[in-house]
Motif scaffolding. Structure first.
Motif, PDB file in Angstrom:
ATOM      1  N   HIS A  61       0.839  -1.200   0.000  1.00  0.00           N
ATOM      2  CA  HIS A  61       0.000   0.000   0.000  1.00  0.00           C
ATOM      3  C   HIS A  61       0.878   1.256   0.000  1.00  0.00           C
ATOM      4  N   PHE A  62       1.968   1.219   0.769  1.00  0.00           N
ATOM      5  CA  PHE A  62       2.906   2.338   0.799  1.00  0.00           C
ATOM      6  C   PHE A  62       3.591   2.511  -0.554  1.00  0.00           C
ATOM      7  N   HIS A  65       0.905   4.216  -2.805  1.00  0.00           N
ATOM      8  CA  HIS A  65       0.413   5.561  -2.470  1.00  0.00           C
ATOM      9  C   HIS A  65       1.483   6.494  -1.917  1.00  0.00           C
ATOM     10  N   ALA A  69      -0.041   7.075   2.049  1.00  0.00           N
ATOM     11  CA  ALA A  69      -0.569   5.723   2.222  1.00  0.00           C
ATOM     12  C   ALA A  69      -1.383   5.586   3.500  1.00  0.00           C
TER      13      ALA A  69
END
Length: 114
Positions: A61-62, A65, A69
């Motif tokens: 996810h990091f 985004h 995130a």
């Protein structure tokens, strides 16, 4: 009065970095060796290791985004809470907590779900 600092002299009188500093001041100002190296392959203090699915999801996810995130995970948690999906809410709050503990705690306080 001007104060000038000079490099610490080693045991043979040179100021090379490979020499051991003899004076107490030079020893006090020198860097200490790192005794324990941080390793991302081991267990973290919160029990999340690199093989943990929640940690892997948070890292993915990091990667997707970037620095936003945690706020994106918080939005997903809010959406799941609004939809009444407790399982998705717990997952996204876990991802958010992995990235930003304070933000996750604030969302949980706001939603009064713990």
């Amino acid at each position: 009065m001007t104060i000038h600092f000079a490099a610490a002299r080693g045991s043979n009188g040179n100021s090379s970095n490979g020499d051991r500093a003899l004076s107490p001041v030079a020893r006090a100002l020198s860097r200490r060796p790192i005794l324990r190296v941080a390793n991302d392959n081991g267990q973290l203090s919160n029990g999340l290791g690199c093989n943990n699915p929640l940690m892997q999801a948070a890292l993915r996810h990091f990667a997707q985004h970037g620095l936003s995130a945690a706020s994106e995970a918080a939005k997903c948690a809010e959406d799941a809470f609004t939809a009444g999906d407790r399982e998705a809410y717990d997952w996204w709050i876990g991802v958010c907590r992995t990235l930003d503990k304070r933000m996750a705690a604030e969302i949980q306080r706001k939603n009064a779900v713990g």
